[in-house]
Design a protein around this motif. Structure first.
Motif, PDB file in Angstrom:
ATOM      1  N   TYR A 117       0.804  -1.224  -0.076  1.00 33.58           N
ATOM      2  CA  TYR A 117       0.089  -0.006   0.034  1.00 33.58           C
ATOM      3  C   TYR A 117       0.828   1.299  -0.126  1.00 33.58           C
ATOM      4  N   GLY A 118       2.309   1.046   0.089  1.00 28.98           N
ATOM      5  CA  GLY A 118       2.926   2.216  -0.288  1.00 28.98           C
ATOM      6  C   GLY A 118       3.602   2.571   1.468  1.00 28.98           C
ATOM      7  N   TYR A 119       5.121   2.986   1.263  1.00 29.86           N
ATOM      8  CA  TYR A 119       5.606   3.018   2.436  1.00 29.86           C
ATOM      9  C   TYR A 119       5.215   4.288   3.430  1.00 29.86           C
ATOM     10  N   ASP A 120       5.023   3.870   4.624  1.00 30.48           N
ATOM     11  CA  ASP A 120       4.639   4.810   5.560  1.00 30.48           C
ATOM     12  C   ASP A 120       3.017   4.610   5.907  1.00 30.48           C
ATOM     13  N   THR A 121       2.549   3.614   5.187  1.00 32.82           N
ATOM     14  CA  THR A 121       1.203   3.220   5.281  1.00 32.82           C
ATOM     15  C   THR A 121       0.929   3.038   6.771  1.00 32.82           C
ATOM     16  N   LEU A 122       1.841   2.227   7.236  1.00 33.85           N
ATOM     17  CA  LEU A 122       1.788   1.514   8.563  1.00 33.85           C
ATOM     18  C   LEU A 122       3.169   2.015   9.258  1.00 33.85           C
ATOM     19  N   THR A 123       3.001   2.857  10.368  1.00 28.36           N
ATOM     20  CA  THR A 123       4.356   3.550  10.991  1.00 28.36           C
ATOM     21  C   THR A 123       4.414   3.219  12.456  1.00 28.36           C
ATOM     22  N   LEU A 124       5.564   3.341  13.022  1.00 26.19           N
ATOM     23  CA  LEU A 124       5.579   3.551  14.608  1.00 26.19           C
ATOM     24  C   LEU A 124       5.097   5.065  14.736  1.00 26.19           C
ATOM     25  N   ALA A 125       4.090   4.884  15.970  1.00 27.47           N
ATOM     26  CA  ALA A 125       3.823   6.264  16.514  1.00 27.47           C
ATOM     27  C   ALA A 125       4.844   7.378  16.528  1.00 27.47           C
ATOM     28  N   SER A 126       6.077   6.900  16.925  1.00 30.92           N
ATOM     29  CA  SER A 126       7.124   7.861  17.233  1.00 30.92           C
ATOM     30  C   SER A 126       7.744   8.383  15.779  1.00 30.92           C
ATOM     31  N   GLN A 127       7.539   7.873  14.699  1.00 28.73           N
ATOM     32  CA  GLN A 127       7.543   8.242  13.249  1.00 28.73           C
ATOM     33  C   GLN A 127       6.735   9.709  13.083  1.00 28.73           C
ATOM     34  N   GLN A 128       5.631   9.825  13.743  1.00 29.08           N
ATOM     35  CA  GLN A 128       4.833  10.722  13.176  1.00 29.08           C
ATOM     36  C   GLN A 128       4.753  11.891  14.330  1.00 29.08           C
ATOM     37  N   ALA A 159       8.937  21.190  -3.698  1.00 31.67           N
ATOM     38  CA  ALA A 159       8.276  21.878  -4.046  1.00 31.67           C
ATOM     39  C   ALA A 159       7.501  21.466  -5.330  1.00 31.67           C
ATOM     40  N   PHE A 160       8.229  20.864  -6.157  1.00 31.66           N
ATOM     41  CA  PHE A 160       7.926  20.434  -7.383  1.00 31.66           C
ATOM     42  C   PHE A 160       7.525  18.789  -7.722  1.00 31.66           C
ATOM     43  N   LEU A 161       7.091  18.332  -6.681  1.00 29.72           N
ATOM     44  CA  LEU A 161       6.956  16.865  -6.389  1.00 29.72           C
ATOM     45  C   LEU A 161       5.488  16.569  -7.261  1.00 29.72           C
ATOM     46  N   SER A 162       5.392  15.556  -7.808  1.00 26.21           N
ATOM     47  CA  SER A 162       4.309  15.005  -8.794  1.00 26.21           C
ATOM     48  C   SER A 162       3.758  13.917  -8.001  1.00 26.21           C
ATOM     49  N   PRO A 163       2.423  13.677  -8.161  1.00 25.92           N
ATOM     50  CA  PRO A 163       1.752  12.675  -7.484  1.00 25.92           C
ATOM     51  C   PRO A 163       2.340  11.126  -7.545  1.00 25.92           C
ATOM     52  N   GLN A 164       2.132  10.763  -6.215  1.00 28.56           N
ATOM     53  CA  GLN A 164       2.679   9.350  -6.242  1.00 28.56           C
ATOM     54  C   GLN A 164       1.649   8.267  -6.721  1.00 28.56           C
ATOM     55  N   TYR A 165       1.514   8.380  -7.909  1.00 30.34           N
ATOM     56  CA  TYR A 165       0.371   7.557  -8.826  1.00 30.34           C
ATOM     57  C   TYR A 165       0.219   6.095  -8.229  1.00 30.34           C
ATOM     58  N   THR A 166       1.075   5.479  -7.970  1.00 29.25           N
ATOM     59  CA  THR A 166       0.825   4.030  -7.941  1.00 29.25           C
ATOM     60  C   THR A 166       1.027   3.469  -6.375  1.00 29.25           C
ATOM     61  N   THR A 167       1.264   4.527  -5.353  1.00 31.24           N
ATOM     62  CA  THR A 167       1.380   4.339  -4.030  1.00 31.24           C
ATOM     63  C   THR A 167       0.590   4.701  -2.939  1.00 31.24           C
ATOM     64  N   ARG A 168      -0.238   5.800  -3.456  1.00 30.80           N
ATOM     65  CA  ARG A 168      -1.144   6.271  -2.710  1.00 30.80           C
ATOM     66  C   ARG A 168      -2.508   6.478  -3.274  1.00 30.80           C
ATOM     67  N   TRP A 169      -3.709   6.063  -2.570  1.00 36.23           N
ATOM     68  CA  TRP A 169      -5.030   5.868  -3.235  1.00 36.23           C
ATOM     69  C   TRP A 169      -5.561   7.115  -3.776  1.00 36.23           C
ATOM     70  N   GLN A 170      -5.083   8.361  -2.861  1.00 35.79           N
ATOM     71  CA  GLN A 170      -5.812   9.640  -3.355  1.00 35.79           C
ATOM     72  C   GLN A 170      -5.005  10.141  -4.698  1.00 35.79           C
ATOM     73  N   HIS A 171      -4.111   9.575  -5.064  1.00 31.84           N
ATOM     74  CA  HIS A 171      -3.142   9.926  -6.233  1.00 31.84           C
ATOM     75  C   HIS A 171      -3.483   9.293  -7.417  1.00 31.84           C
ATOM     76  N   LEU A 172      -4.319   8.474  -7.562  1.00 30.72           N
ATOM     77  CA  LEU A 172      -4.373   7.380  -8.658  1.00 30.72           C
ATOM     78  C   LEU A 172      -5.007   8.312  -9.599  1.00 30.72           C
ATOM     79  N   PRO A 173      -4.412   7.951 -11.199  1.00 31.78           N
ATOM     80  CA  PRO A 173      -4.929   8.813 -12.186  1.00 31.78           C
ATOM     81  C   PRO A 173      -6.258   8.874 -12.271  1.00 31.78           C
ATOM     82  N   LYS A 174      -6.865   9.957 -12.472  1.00 39.37           N
ATOM     83  CA  LYS A 174      -8.313  10.097 -12.806  1.00 39.37           C
ATOM     84  C   LYS A 174      -8.664  10.416 -14.288  1.00 39.37           C
TER      85      LYS A 174
END
Length: 420
Positions: A379-390, A400-415
């Motif tokens: 499901y993508g890195y950092d989907t499940l983390t330790l509490a101390s990581q957050q 600043a110029f980051l493109s969507p993470q199309y394949t690892t985040r549900w909210q970034h799936l191509p539409k």
């Protein structure tokens, strides 16, 4: 026969996969914190944009030519790399993934089935493009080093169009004569300078040297390289890529940090990355190196590192996070604007060959870590983390110029929108 398949300007090409609007435009990708240019697509290369130049120095040049700028999207690159390697693996009986964008192939049982290596290379290229939309170069040779040389010719020399085959003495001499000695796998710029003082300027000049002389003047590694350039296989997969003896995770911050919670969170996240990499190569560590530093350009430069001795060799993320918490107060100092931190694993040992300690049982939970890794891989890195990581987001690098993470985040799936 060996083959090396290598993606063309992988980071820049990966940015174009899910964004067809920029496929015909010049694209560059920046390093951590949008510092320097690390990848340039072939279209942008024609504009003579210098690689590894600080972004702020070439900002106006990029704007003048309407170059598309992207921050490093490591999540996307890792996923596309996995897909590319899976496609390539179907064309051989032995595959060795050498880096995120290149893999060696060996054809033992496949060789009798292949009549034309050039045509087979075309099939590999077309299939990778059809299934991943990544352009690749394909080089064939009788040794890994000659396959690497053929791959260099496929991408960099005129007349090859993405595929080169060294299957004859004429082809070998033609390609090696056109290669600078610095482009030979395992040579590099520093050694190339020494070789050029001996009038060894091209890869063919190096191939003509006596292997024993190169060993005497330089090293056994160069002796093997000379033999490989002459068609004698000296490398095996263990020589090509061994397990790492040390693993580090370091990064500068997007902005200076003074908050101890943010700094501690950054260290814990780096330790989690190190633990994950250890588990990937089935290794354990007994010693963790931790360091923090301010910028060397600050008026009061501060840098400190400590080594934490683990009671038992480990690769458990929870054990590493606990170690950070125990040692953190010895690293942190008030009124310091921290610029960088990192964690390293030293003295690695194989997970397979461990002698348990009767009086210091391991705290590792192997099943839990396997579950953690499998969920994050799916499901993508950092989907499940330790509490101390957050605990804090302030330490994250600037993208600043980051493109969507199309394949690892549900909210970034191509539409896709369809007009009826």
């Amino acid at each position: 026969m060996y083959c090396l398949v290598d993606a063309v300007a992988f980071y820049a090409s990966a940015e174009k996969v899910f964004d067809p609007a920029i496929r015909s435009k010049p694209v560059v990708v920046l390093t951590n914190n949008d510092g320097c240019i690390c990848a340039i697509c072939p279209i942008a290369r024609r504009l003579n944009i210098p690689k590894f130049q600080p972004y702020f120095k070439v900002k106006h040049l990029l704007a003048k030519h309407k170059v598309v700028i992207r921050s490093s999207n490591y999540e996307l690159y890792a996923d596309l790399s996995d897909k590319m390697m899976n496609v390539i693996s179907r064309f051989c009986d032995t595959q060795h993934v050498y880096s995120i964008d290149e893999a060696f192939l060996q054809f033992n049982g496949f060789t009798p089935l292949i009549n034309d290596w050039h045509q087979y290379g075309q099939l590999i290229r077309r299939t990778v493009w059809r299934e991943t939309k990544l352009p690749v170069g394909v080089g064939f040779g009788p040794t890994p080093t000659l396959a690497k040389a053929a791959n260099h010719a496929a991408k960099k020399l005129n007349g090859f169009n993405g595929i080169a085959v060294i299957d004859s003495e004429q082809a070998r001499q033609h390609i090696l004569a056109a290669m600078d000695v610095a482009d030979v796998w395992g040579v590099g710029k520093r050694l190339a300078k020494k070789l050029k003082l001996l009038n060894i300027n091209s890869a063919l000049d190096l191939a003509k040297q006596t292997p024993k002389r190169m060993k005497r003047l330089f090293s056994v590694v160069l002796e093997r390289t000379v033999n490989e350039l002459n068609g004698i296989v000296c490398l095996n997969w263990d020589d090509v890529r061994q397990d790492k003896r040390e693993i580090f995770s370091t990064r500068s911050f997007g902005e200076r940090l003074t908050d101890p919670v943010a700094l501690k969170t950054a260290l814990i996240n780096h330790s989690i990355i190190v633990a994950r990499k250890l588990r990937q190569q089935r290794s354990l560590t007994k010693r963790l190196l931790l360091f923090v530093a301010s910028s060397p350009h600050e008026s009061h430069y501060y840098k400190k590192s400590l080594v934490y001795e683990l009671p038992v060799s480990s690769a458990d993320s929870r054990v590493f996070a606990k170690a950070i918490s125990e040692i953190f107060t010895q690293l942190y100092q008030h009124n310091v604007r921290f610029y960088k931190c990192g964690v390293g694993a030293l003295e690695l040992s194989s997970q397979q060959f461990q002698q348990p300690d009767l009086f210091a049982p391991s705290q590792d939970n192997i099943k839990l870590m396997e579950c953690l890794d499998s969920i994050n891989k799916r499901y993508g890195y950092d989907t499940l983390t330790l509490a101390s990581q957050q605990q804090s987001q302030a330490w994250h690098m600037k993208r600043a110029f980051l493109s969507p993470q199309y394949t690892t985040r549900w909210q970034h799936l191509p539409k896709i929108s369809c007009d009826l």
